[in-house]
Design a protein around this motif. Structure first.
Motif, PDB file in Angstrom:
ATOM      1  N   LEU A 455     -76.789 -54.271  83.467  1.00 62.81           N
ATOM      2  CA  LEU A 455     -75.962 -53.221  82.882  1.00 62.81           C
ATOM      3  C   LEU A 455     -75.520 -53.669  81.503  1.00 62.81           C
ATOM      4  CD1 LEU A 455     -73.694 -52.079  85.843  1.00 62.81           C
ATOM      5  CD2 LEU A 455     -75.220 -50.628  84.515  1.00 62.81           C
ATOM      6  N   THR A 456     -75.545 -52.751  80.552  1.00 63.11           N
ATOM      7  CA  THR A 456     -75.219 -53.081  79.172  1.00 63.11           C
ATOM      8  C   THR A 456     -74.005 -52.293  78.709  1.00 63.11           C
ATOM      9  OG1 THR A 456     -77.526 -53.552  78.675  1.00 63.11           O
ATOM     10  CG2 THR A 456     -76.086 -53.135  76.810  1.00 63.11           C
ATOM     11  N   GLY A 457     -73.096 -52.985  78.051  1.00 65.61           N
ATOM     12  CA  GLY A 457     -71.935 -52.355  77.448  1.00 65.61           C
ATOM     13  C   GLY A 457     -71.742 -52.878  76.045  1.00 65.61           C
ATOM     14  N   GLY A 458     -70.509 -52.818  75.572  1.00 69.79           N
ATOM     15  CA  GLY A 458     -70.235 -53.364  74.257  1.00 69.79           C
ATOM     16  C   GLY A 458     -69.095 -52.662  73.549  1.00 69.79           C
ATOM     17  N   ALA A 538     -70.663 -53.779  89.949  1.00 65.21           N
ATOM     18  CA  ALA A 538     -71.055 -54.285  88.631  1.00 65.21           C
ATOM     19  C   ALA A 538     -70.634 -53.324  87.530  1.00 65.21           C
ATOM     20  CB  ALA A 538     -72.567 -54.512  88.599  1.00 65.21           C
ATOM     21  N   GLN A 539     -70.751 -52.023  87.795  1.00 64.34           N
ATOM     22  CA  GLN A 539     -70.325 -51.041  86.802  1.00 64.34           C
ATOM     23  C   GLN A 539     -68.820 -51.126  86.571  1.00 64.34           C
ATOM     24  OE1 GLN A 539     -72.405 -48.608  84.971  1.00 64.34           O
ATOM     25  NE2 GLN A 539     -70.494 -48.803  83.841  1.00 64.34           N
ATOM     26  N   ARG A 540     -68.059 -51.300  87.641  1.00 71.00           N
ATOM     27  CA  ARG A 540     -66.607 -51.446  87.488  1.00 71.00           C
ATOM     28  C   ARG A 540     -66.273 -52.698  86.685  1.00 71.00           C
ATOM     29  NH1 ARG A 540     -66.710 -49.662  92.896  1.00 71.00           N
ATOM     30  NH2 ARG A 540     -66.496 -51.801  93.657  1.00 71.00           N
ATOM     31  N   THR A 541     -67.007 -53.784  86.940  1.00 69.65           N
ATOM     32  CA  THR A 541     -66.768 -55.009  86.180  1.00 69.65           C
ATOM     33  C   THR A 541     -67.023 -54.775  84.694  1.00 69.65           C
ATOM     34  OG1 THR A 541     -67.326 -56.446  88.046  1.00 69.65           O
ATOM     35  CG2 THR A 541     -67.539 -57.395  85.842  1.00 69.65           C
ATOM     36  N   LEU A 542     -68.114 -54.096  84.390  1.00 70.62           N
ATOM     37  CA  LEU A 542     -68.438 -53.831  82.989  1.00 70.62           C
ATOM     38  C   LEU A 542     -67.390 -52.940  82.339  1.00 70.62           C
ATOM     39  CD1 LEU A 542     -70.490 -54.006  80.613  1.00 70.62           C
ATOM     40  CD2 LEU A 542     -71.522 -51.918  81.533  1.00 70.62           C
ATOM     41  N   THR A 543     -67.092 -51.808  82.983  1.00 70.54           N
ATOM     42  CA  THR A 543     -66.214 -50.808  82.376  1.00 70.54           C
ATOM     43  C   THR A 543     -64.756 -51.232  82.384  1.00 70.54           C
ATOM     44  OG1 THR A 543     -67.735 -49.043  83.069  1.00 70.54           O
ATOM     45  CG2 THR A 543     -65.487 -48.388  82.466  1.00 70.54           C
ATOM     46  N   TYR A 560     -71.040 -48.344  69.884  1.00 66.54           N
ATOM     47  CA  TYR A 560     -72.332 -47.954  69.324  1.00 66.54           C
ATOM     48  C   TYR A 560     -73.185 -47.316  70.414  1.00 66.54           C
ATOM     49  CZ  TYR A 560     -76.799 -48.373  66.861  1.00 66.54           C
ATOM     50  OH  TYR A 560     -78.010 -48.113  66.257  1.00 66.54           O
ATOM     51  N   VAL A 561     -73.604 -46.079  70.213  1.00 68.01           N
ATOM     52  CA  VAL A 561     -74.164 -45.267  71.281  1.00 68.01           C
ATOM     53  C   VAL A 561     -75.434 -45.850  71.900  1.00 68.01           C
ATOM     54  CG1 VAL A 561     -75.466 -43.814  69.665  1.00 68.01           C
ATOM     55  CG2 VAL A 561     -74.824 -42.901  71.911  1.00 68.01           C
ATOM     56  N   ASN A 562     -76.199 -46.641  71.157  1.00 63.61           N
ATOM     57  CA  ASN A 562     -77.447 -47.186  71.693  1.00 63.61           C
ATOM     58  C   ASN A 562     -77.265 -48.499  72.435  1.00 63.61           C
ATOM     59  OD1 ASN A 562     -78.878 -45.044  70.695  1.00 63.61           O
ATOM     60  ND2 ASN A 562     -79.735 -46.135  68.953  1.00 63.61           N
ATOM     61  N   GLU A 563     -76.100 -49.114  72.288  1.00 63.04           N
ATOM     62  CA  GLU A 563     -75.867 -50.428  72.896  1.00 63.04           C
ATOM     63  C   GLU A 563     -74.439 -50.470  73.417  1.00 63.04           C
ATOM     64  OE1 GLU A 563     -78.781 -52.932  69.832  1.00 63.04           O
ATOM     65  OE2 GLU A 563     -76.693 -52.510  69.285  1.00 63.04           O
ATOM     66  N   ALA A 564     -74.199 -49.753  74.496  1.00 57.43           N
ATOM     67  CA  ALA A 564     -72.814 -49.631  74.986  1.00 57.43           C
ATOM     68  C   ALA A 564     -72.839 -49.106  76.411  1.00 57.43           C
ATOM     69  CB  ALA A 564     -72.018 -48.697  74.090  1.00 57.43           C
ATOM     70  N   ASP A 565     -71.662 -49.037  76.992  1.00 64.24           N
ATOM     71  CA  ASP A 565     -71.477 -48.485  78.333  1.00 64.24           C
ATOM     72  C   ASP A 565     -71.312 -46.969  78.212  1.00 64.24           C
ATOM     73  OD1 ASP A 565     -70.727 -47.777  80.885  1.00 64.24           O
ATOM     74  OD2 ASP A 565     -68.776 -48.809  80.807  1.00 64.24           O
ATOM     75  N   PRO A 566     -72.283 -46.177  78.687  1.00 63.57           N
ATOM     76  CA  PRO A 566     -72.153 -44.729  78.554  1.00 63.57           C
ATOM     77  C   PRO A 566     -71.097 -44.131  79.469  1.00 63.57           C
ATOM     78  CG  PRO A 566     -74.088 -45.255  79.852  1.00 63.57           C
ATOM     79  CD  PRO A 566     -73.540 -46.564  79.348  1.00 63.57           C
ATOM     80  N   PHE A 567     -70.580 -44.936  80.392  1.00 64.15           N
ATOM     81  CA  PHE A 567     -69.595 -44.445  81.351  1.00 64.15           C
ATOM     82  C   PHE A 567     -68.182 -44.913  81.005  1.00 64.15           C
ATOM     83  CE2 PHE A 567     -73.686 -45.141  83.557  1.00 64.15           C
ATOM     84  CZ  PHE A 567     -74.049 -43.806  83.687  1.00 64.15           C
ATOM     85  N   GLN A 568     -67.991 -45.411  79.805  1.00 66.17           N
ATOM     86  CA  GLN A 568     -66.656 -45.823  79.385  1.00 66.17           C
ATOM     87  C   GLN A 568     -65.761 -44.600  79.223  1.00 66.17           C
ATOM     88  OE1 GLN A 568     -66.446 -47.001  75.038  1.00 66.17           O
ATOM     89  NE2 GLN A 568     -68.672 -46.784  75.267  1.00 66.17           N
ATOM     90  N   PRO A 569     -64.451 -44.770  79.351  1.00 61.79           N
ATOM     91  CA  PRO A 569     -63.548 -43.622  79.159  1.00 61.79           C
ATOM     92  C   PRO A 569     -63.588 -43.147  77.715  1.00 61.79           C
ATOM     93  CG  PRO A 569     -62.325 -45.686  79.344  1.00 61.79           C
ATOM     94  CD  PRO A 569     -63.737 -46.010  79.701  1.00 61.79           C
TER      95      PRO A 569
END
Length: 620
Positions: A455-458, A538-543, A560-569
């Motif tokens: 999973l990728t966020g940022g 894992a998603q909860r850990t990321l977000t 940054y839309v290409n390298e981030a968590d799309p499910f962030q608030p």
């Protein structure tokens, strides 16, 4: 069950080049359902949906294999004829390693030892997977189905890959694919290199249009500006499938050599998702985002029309395509960008491990904090810095001085080295110089791997965040590492590119990026085929842990839309800030029916991927 896969047994899997099989002429629909997906042709026309209920909520969903509205075999065959035989039934890349492929359109015997050995050896290769028609380089959002295996009795399914794809070689192929998806209300995925972290190149039950064959390049000295533009200098025009490495090599061969803004990774496509997300890279300090350098696009819209978009024609679409979100407004088939003189450049590599701090984790993080404190000064001086934190260790490969001599770069880095020595942290370092930036780029920027699942966020850190809250920022980075995340940092400043503020508004990139000095990618390893509970954790850990800490510590930053968590608030504000409302307005104008879809892009609030990310739906 009879199949529509022409010569499947006689010609083999064809996986060496296409990972799929050609469609055969349609036979009687009562004799075969492979390709029909049990659809009865009821999906034709606007407004045909599949009704579903999930967690007590009623949805209208796009048509998928097995649904009543899924196009029947005759409809698919007509599409195949319209696109000159370029329609394919999709199979996962490693299907040859399994005795049986269990797909939504039927089951097939697929084992081929030689092909399995080939895909197994090449699965970690970016370019190998890019050349496949539907592969996702990072596999989490494919469902990690059908990976290479030495046990052919394992289960191989389609996962979240598309059901069919069009290997488009002409603009008409793209146009007809878009029209078919719109008329039959099926999910549409646009795929060039598959170079994305967020699953936008795959989609369960979808029709994929692959644009990678569009490889045209034109380089010229004098651009004729459209109304609203004054640029008249050198430019490059590239087809949708051209990768950074190819364009840079062509520009490097000029006399004198020239360069363009590209991503940090040389294999990325430069006329699709990169520019639609903004497009940052090692030249961002000097020239801004790739979107800042765009002069014109030729694109195919949601109604299948080929249009030109520049400062004077379809100016709203031109603005939106410059950073407004990938796969959201139109399919770019050709893009034109400014090019620049390629100057001599220098670089420094720096490594700090636990061995350099006597095993002290606290001293290592103190060294990282000192390193990070230099980000505002370094980007103000025009440096680009690429680094990784994992292990724990700090790996800085490289610090780049575009247009700087070794002496100039060393003078900028020396204060950090003195600080590290004073605090008792040793390090290893090396320096190098090159006749051009491109020579440095190809020598020092390492190729990324493929086939990994995570999973990728940022989050991006603004100058004010470092100056006013730098200790908290690094504390959040340490907490992210303690939570199991790997971090990849990019120090640059798009606001230091010599662009006047009036130019910033000419692209849809979040205005906050003009004050960013460090863009972080966070990575939480997890397999896409892990149990649902493990993936959710894992998603909860990321977000809620990794990225939440960074957001709190760097409130002036953005995402940054290409390298981030799309499910962030509040992803709308995080990705586009004050530009979001205008992007939604433009989206409704150019794609009001939602023909295009990519997660967390403008105007997609009404859409959900239900039943573990499968059906793409709206609330009824």
């Amino acid at each position: 069950m009879k199949t529509q896969l022409l010569g499947f047994v006689s010609v083999g899997l064809l996986l060496a080049r296409t990972a799929a099989c050609q469609l055969a002429p349609v036979v009687d629909d009562e004799e075969t359902d492979l390709g029909a997906g049990k659809g009865k042709g009821k999906g034709k026309g606007k407004g045909k949906w599949t009704e579903k209920t999930s967690n007590g909520v009623n949805y209208q969903c796009k048509c998928a294999p097995g649904d009543e509205c899924w196009p029947d075999a005759n409809q698919w065959q007509k599409l195949n004829q319209t696109v000159a035989g370029s329609l394919r039934v999709n199979l996962p890349p490693a299907v040859s390693c399994y005795n049986t492929f269990q797909g939504p359109l039927g089951n097939l015997s697929t084992y081929d030892a030689a092909k399995c050995a080939e895909v197994t050896a090449n699965f970690p290769s970016e370019q190998y997977q890019i050349n496949l028609p539907t592969a996702g380089l990072w596999t989490y959002f494919t469902g990690d189905t059908c990976r290479p295996t030495a046990n052919p009795t394992d289960t191989c399914t389609l996962g979240y890959y598309g059901a069919y794809y069009i290997a488009a070689t002409t603009e008409k192929h793209i146009q007809e694919g878009i029209k078919f998806a719109k008329e039959n209300n099926i999910r549409l995925v646009i795929r060039n290199t598959g170079h994305d972290f967020l699953g936008r190149s795959v989609g369960w039950g979808s029709l994929v249009i692959n644009t990678h064959s569009f490889q045209s390049i034109k380089i010229a000295d004098a651009w004729k500006p459209a109304p609203g533009s004054t640029y008249t200098g050198p430019y490059i025009t590239v087809g949708a499938g051209v990768q950074a490495i190819t364009a840079l090599q062509r520009l490097s061969a000029l006399s004198p050599p020239r360069v363009m803004v590209t991503g940090e990774c040389a294999t990325v496509g430069i006329a699709g998702g990169l520019v639609q997300g903004g497009g940052h890279g090692p030249l961002t300090n000097q020239q801004g985002f790739l979107a800042d350098t765009a002069l014109e696009f030729k694109a195919i819209t949601a109604d299948g029309k080929l249009v030109t978009a520049n400062a004077g024609t379809n100016a709203d679409l031109f603005w939106a395509l410059r950073g407004g979100g990938p796969a959201a407004f139109a399919v770019i088939v050709e893009a034109t960008y400014k090019t620049f003189v390629d100057p001599p450049s220098s670089a420094v590599n720096l490594d700090i491990t636990l061995a350099n701090t006597g095993g002290s984790v606290d001293l290592l993080w103190a060294a990282i904090a000192k390193f990070h404190s230099y980000s505002p000064a370094w980007v103000a001086a025009g440096l680009y810095v690429y680094y990784e934190i994992f292990g724990p260790s700090l790996r800085v490969h490289p610090i780049v001085g575009v247009g700087k001599t070794p002496a100039e770069l060393s003078a900028l880095v020396a204060p950090l080295l003195a600080d590290l020595a004073a605090m008792g942290a040793t390090y290893t370092t090396s320096a190098s110089t090159y006749p051009t930036f491109q020579a440095l780029y190809f020598a020092l920027f390492e190729p990324e791997g493929a086939g990994n699942s995570a999973l990728t966020g940022g989050w991006s850190v603004a100058r004010a965040d470092v100056l006013n809250n730098g200790t908290a920022v690094v504390r959040a980075m340490r907490a992210a590492g303690d939570a199991g995340a790997v971090m990849v940092g990019h120090m640059w400043s798009a606001g230091g590119a010599g662009l006047p503020a009036s130019e910033w508004a000419k692209s849809a990139v979040n205005p906050r990026f003009r004050d960013v000095v460090d863009k972080l990618i966070t990575i939480v390893p997890v397999a896409g085929n892990a149990p649902a509970a493990e993936r959710a954790a894992a998603q909860r850990t990321l977000t809620d842990v990794v990225d939440a800490g960074l957001r709190a510590a760097a409130p002036e930053g953005c995402s940054y839309v290409n390298e981030a968590d799309p499910f962030q608030p509040d992803w709308q504000t995080a990705f586009w800030g004050t530009n979001y409302a205008e992007l939604v307005r433009i989206r409704k104008k150019w794609d009001g029916e939602g023909v295009f879809y990519a997660v967390s892009t403008p105007g997609t609030e009404a859409w959900s991927q239900i039943e573990d990310g499968k059906w793409l739906c709206k609330k009824a």
